[in-house]
Design a protein around this motif. Structure first.
Motif, PDB file in Angstrom:
ATOM      1  N   SER A 191       0.848  -1.198   0.000  1.00 16.15           N
ATOM      2  CA  SER A 191       0.000   0.000   0.000  1.00 16.15           C
ATOM      3  C   SER A 191       0.886   1.252   0.000  1.00 16.15           C
ATOM      4  N   ASP A 215      -6.805   0.607   3.009  1.00 12.39           N
ATOM      5  CA  ASP A 215      -5.785  -0.442   2.925  1.00 12.39           C
ATOM      6  C   ASP A 215      -5.542  -1.113   4.277  1.00 12.39           C
ATOM      7  N   TRP A 255      -4.416  -4.054  -2.592  1.00 14.49           N
ATOM      8  CA  TRP A 255      -4.235  -2.674  -2.153  1.00 14.49           C
ATOM      9  C   TRP A 255      -4.893  -1.706  -3.141  1.00 14.49           C
TER      10      TRP A 255
END
Ligand SMILES: C/C=C/C(=O)SCCNC(=O)CCNC(=O)[C@H](O)C(C)(C)COP(=O)(O)OP(=O)(O)OC[C@H]1O[C@@H](n2cnc3c(N)ncnc32)[C@H](O)[C@@H]1OP(=O)(O)O
Length: 962
Positions: free
Chosen positions: A903, A943, A959
């Motif tokens: 992420s 996320d 993500w």
């Protein structure tokens, strides 16, 4: 015995069972297998068919097997319970229990329906293992495992098996059924009922059994695995006992489902006279009494049920590794069990489980099968070594430790995988680990048992299925590229290396985001001169309908290599062909397959390294052609020249090659390190080398707007290469502005998750440009805030990795230290030599060094100006990894790809927090407070929810960078 069977014979049975079977005309693989009686190597072998083994190959063979397991109970106990039934046979097989009572003759007849034959058999107290012309059959008292490859019709065995089980063993109901197979290589060759998973195989099984569940496991556009299983019929024991008095004739109650009329498994016409030379050794299978081990096995109850099977299914086998599975020309006799045994030793298969008893066979002209028994367990190996369809399978139910780092009792799954793949050296392999559910087992260990610790391979998938009573882990692995591994995700890559045999030019990348949409037409490269259109038609025709095939340059490009164009009617077919054949082999030559690119306007390809030659296409047509046609020819010719260059490059040295069209399509500009005797010709177009510069650095002519750096994107990684080789990448103002500009672009590009900065093998950067600085006055540098723009890099919020080789001095060292992570080559030299120039470091050297290595060392370095090594830098914490020179960039990109796959906002928060810690602007308390705030802040992200949810659900997170 004969009477029992005869009493139920239905003269029309063959018609019923074979009603859906295609004729033998469609049965391409093995016409005829005969075993030389000399091949019987142990008393356990019963095969004794005359003459040597002969297999007629049609150039390709479906190695991937169909695998059927039919269980009549959870353990052999089911068989002992039924042992006292009124078995009327006169022979001493009645001393065996369950399915093992059944005479080989009946299995032979069942296998005739499948279209395969018994070659030999070995036995122990627990199981009979039959080696077949197409794979293996294992008969336990309570279950039967049948595995057949090629175009065999395995599922058609089931009705006959059920009949045998009912008549011979009083098994009137099955406990569980498992059927599985890997995706076929040549699905169009398969016969009913194996022509299609859903419409044929699943339907066939659903017609036979209740409670069946069918799965496709893995990527449906790559190597996947099909599974069908029925839920356990736990009343089976009761049922068998209840039906104790049922006459030994087949009825629809044999299965757990009433069969439709056309599926009623009527017995076939059976010739009750055994062949004169087949069952000679039958008596050797007998045992006078049940041994203690058998007793132990049969008294295992369903509650103690444990079962574990692993399959390792390998493709793209290394041709030299599988040479041993060919019959050698040196010996006329070399086939059969004798040479099978020789190969066991030579290949190392005999060492997999040293206590196991092996029964192996080498086919003519190639191919190998082996069964091995180790107490109640087995393993079995089958090899199809031909390059056009290379495949090997390993299957075993010998228990493995499912704890990934357990070294206590038995091998781990990874140990076994490593041992097996070291024998075949596959390009790709899938593993299925099927294990009975154990509530005490930690699923994380189970999943981790198929880990990433297989050297030289990258795991593509890992899937856990929690099935009824079983856990299934499926994983797929592919070999890493041997050369620079930018190849993993080349969607935005803009250059490619010739030494990488299986990578593709970016413009032809299958997944290229920036690539043009692929056509239904593919290119097949590196063909040998022996390859004909007919040959290609045969191999590639299995993937779909070929609408056009062209072998335009099966001439001497170089070393008899050529290319072909194959057009399919649909894109799916073309994709399938590319996915199967790319990296595969044909006639011993490694293939590269790719889509023919649409190239009205080629993607921009920045210069990466060195310019050596420029090729200019000049057309020399005998006849004048219209412009449109001319244009098409040029595109075609350019593509061919591009491919031809690969062949040239492959024959010279380790080369990098960048291609780009300039001036529409008339000029093809090639960047290549070193080429000898380049003479290229394409159909109707002559390719001329107009300038050859040779293998020197510094002649690069950047295609992008940058003069001092090269940039390229590699998936989610942005790469910046400092490119002032003549000045050892001295950091001129112009160069640093270019770095800043590229960093800014990557910072703003949502596709980019991490950045790598590198230089050349000789110099990362030899410092600020001394020549530029030499005459500057204080007023000038002060007023212009000289080097102020060097601070831009510290504002970049995405992670930056420095890949350092050679000199990293002065500003070069400072640039490296401004990055978040530094990987260095063993020969890298770091230092802050400014003091020798009458200045001090001016881009953070005194500050970063002091924070990184402490005051005393920093003083020593700064005040003396002495250089320090990569090893010292690593010891002091400036560098996180020291690597061989040629691995630095590769590893840095790998790490960057890893980070970039996470992420982005969370990665940025991590960077920000660490930077605060190294800045020393905050106290420890303030720093921890800052960190905690950032940590709390991540809970505002989608996320964070996804990451934690994915962990709990035991899957990879997706993500969204939100
Ligand atoms: C805030 C930051 C301040 C600073 O960074 S100040 C600069 C600190 N850096 C240095 O003091 C290092 C200077 N360079 C060197 O000491 C040597 O080089 C090396 C030890 C790195 C390599 O030596 P060798 O292998 O003999 O190569 P070569 O002939 O000295 O260099 C090849 C070409 O590269 C140019 N060059 C090297 N470093 C710089 C530089 N920092 N600025 C400008 N040019 C540089 C040279 O002049 C020459 O070029 P030509 O062939 O035209 O003479």
């Amino acid at each position: 015995m004969s009477d029992i069977i005869d009493s139920n014979v239905n003269p029309n049975t063959n018609d019923i069972i074979d009603s859906n079977i295609n004729t033998d005309a469609n049965y391409p693989k093995i016409n005829n297998i005969n075993i030389n009686t000399n091949d019987i190597i142990s008393n356990d072998h019963i095969a004794s068919i005359n003459d040597t083994a002969t297999i007629n190959y049609s150039g390709f063979f479906e190695g991937p097997e169909k695998l059927l397991e039919v269980w009549f109970g959870a353990s052999p106990a089911i068989a002992i319970k039924n042992r006292n039934h009124d078995y009327s046979g006169n022979d001493n097989r009645s001393k065996r229990i369950g399915l093992r009572q059944v005479k080989t003759q009946f299995w032979k007849e069942m296998l005739e329906i499948v279209k395969c034959q018994i070659i030999s058999v070995i036995s122990n107290d627990y199981v009979d293992a039959y080696l077949l012309s197409e794979s293996s059959l294992f008969v336990y008292p309570h279950k039967l495992i049948l595995k057949t490859c090629g175009t065999t019709k395995l599922l058609l065995a089931i009705p006959q098996l059920l009949k045998i089980a009912a008549e011979h063993c009083h098994f009137y109901k099955v406990w569980r059924v498992f059927y599985s197979r890997k995706r076929f290589m040549f699905p169009k060759q398969q016969l009913h009922p194996h022509k299609d998973w859903e419409n044929e195989e699943v339907t066939y099984l659903d017609n036979l059994f209740d409670n069946g569940a069918a799965y496709i496991v893995g990527r449906i556009n790559a190597d996947y695995w099909n599974l069908y299983l029925t839920s356990p019929q736990d009343d089976v024991l009761l049922d068998h006992q209840y039906q104790h008095s049922t006459p030994a004739i087949i009825t629809t109650t044999t299965t757990s489902k009433t069969l439709p009329p056309h599926h009623i498994p009527e017995p076939p016409i059976i010739d009750m006279h055994p062949p004169t030379n087949f069952l000679d050794s039958e008596e050797e299978l007998e045992q006078d009494t049940l041994s203690p081990t058998t007793m132990k096995a049969i008294t295992t109850t369903a509650s103690e049920f444990q079962d574990q099977t692993i399959e390792i299914l390998m493709t793209n086998l290394d041709s030299s590794s599988v040479q041993k599975f060919y019959q050698s020309n040196a010996s006329n006799n070399e086939a059969g069990t004798k040479d099978g045994a020789r190969i066991d030793k030579e290949s190392g298969l005999a060492n997999l489980y040293p206590g196991a008893k092996l029964d192996s066979f080498l086919f003519t002209p190639c191919g190998y099968s082996a069964n091995a028994l180790l107490d109640e367990n087995y393993f079995t190996v089958h090899v199809t070594p031909e390059p056009s369809c290379s495949y090997a399978s390993f299957e075993s139910n010998i228990p493995l430790s499912l704890h990934y780092n357990d070294s206590s009792t038995c091998s781990t799954v990874s140990d076994l995988i490593r041992n097996v793949i070291s024998i075949f050296n596959p390009g790709k392999f899938s593993v299925t680990l099927f294990t009975s559910t154990d509530s005490r087992r930690d699923k994380r260990h189970l999943v981790a048992s198929l880990g990433d610790d297989i050297v030289r391979f990258v795991r593509k998938d890992r899937i856990l299925y929690e099935l009824d009573g079983y856990d299934l882990i499926f994983a797929h692995f592919e070999k890493k590229s041997r050369s620079r591994s930018y190849s993993k995700s080349r969607s935005r890559s803009l250059s490619y290396s010739r030494s990488r045999s299986r990578s593709l030019p970016p413009s032809r990348s299958r997944r290229g985001a920036s690539s043009p949409a692929p056509l239904t037409k593919i290119i097949v490269e590196k063909l040998t001169k022996n390859v004909t259109v007919a040959h290609l038609q045969e191999i590639f025709g299995t993937f779909g309908t070929i609408t056009h095939i062209d072998l335009p340059i099966n001439k001497k490009w170089n070393a008899n290599r050529g290319i072909a164009y194959i057009e399919y009617s649909t894109r799916t077919e073309a994709e399938r062909a590319v996915s199967y054949m790319d990296g595969g082999q044909l006639d011993g030559t490694e293939l590269t397959c790719a889509f023919v690119p649409r190239r009205p306007s080629p993607p921009p390809i920045p210069a990466r390294r060195r310019v050596s030659i420029i090729l200019i296409f000049t057309t020399k047509y005998k006849q004048q052609q219209d412009t449109a046609h001319h244009h098409v020819d040029l595109v075609q010719a350019a593509t061919e020249a591009e491919l031809a260059l690969q062949f040239v490059a492959a024959d010279t040295q380790d080369l990098d090659l960048d291609l780009r069209f300039v001036d529409d399509v008339h000029i093809l500009r090639v960047r290549i390190v070193h080429v000898v005797d380049l003479e290229l010709r394409t159909q109707g177009v002559e390719v001329e080398v107009t300038r050859s510069v040779g293998a020197t650095e510094g002649t690069s002519e950047p295609v992008s707007s940058y003069k001092n750096i090269l940039i390229e994107s590699n998936g989610k990684v942005g790469l910046i290469t400092l490119n002032r080789p003549k000045a050892l990448n001295a950091l001129s103002s112009e160069l640093f502005h270019e770095i800043n500009d590229a960093l800014e672009k990557y910072q703003n590009d949502p596709e980019i998750g991490a950045i790598v900065i590198t230089g050349s093998d000789r110099a990362f950067a030899a410092g600020a440009d001394i020549k530029e600085m030499q005459d500057k006055t204080f007023a000038e540098v002060y007023k212009s805030n000289f080097l102020g723009h060097w601070g831009k890099i510290n504002e970049i919020r995405k992670p930056i990795i420095a890949a350092v080789n050679g000199f990293a001095l002065g500003g070069g060292c400072e640039l490296a230290m401004s990055c978040d992570i530094v990987y260095a080559g063993v020969k890298a030299t770091f230092g802050q030599p400014e003091i020798k120039l009458g200045v001090i470091p001016g881009a953070g050297g005194t500050q970063r060094l002091t924070r990184a290595i402490g005051k005393s060392k920093a003083m020593e370095i700064v005040l003396s100006g002495r250089n320090f090594t990569a090893e010292e830098a690593e010891r002091w914490g400036i560098v996180s990894k020291v690597l061989p020179v040629d691995k630095v960039l590769e590893e840095a990109i790998n790490l960057a790809q890893q980070i970039a796959s996470l992420s982005q906002p969370v990665v940025q928060a991590g960077k920000e927090s660490v930077n605060n810690g190294t800045s020393f602007e905050l106290s420890l308390k303030e720093g921890c407070h800052f960190e905690r705030r950032l940590f709390q802040g991540t809970f505002a992200l989608r996320d964070q929810k996804e990451g934690m949810k994915a962990f709990i659900e035991k899957r990879e997170p997706k993500w969204t960078n939100e």
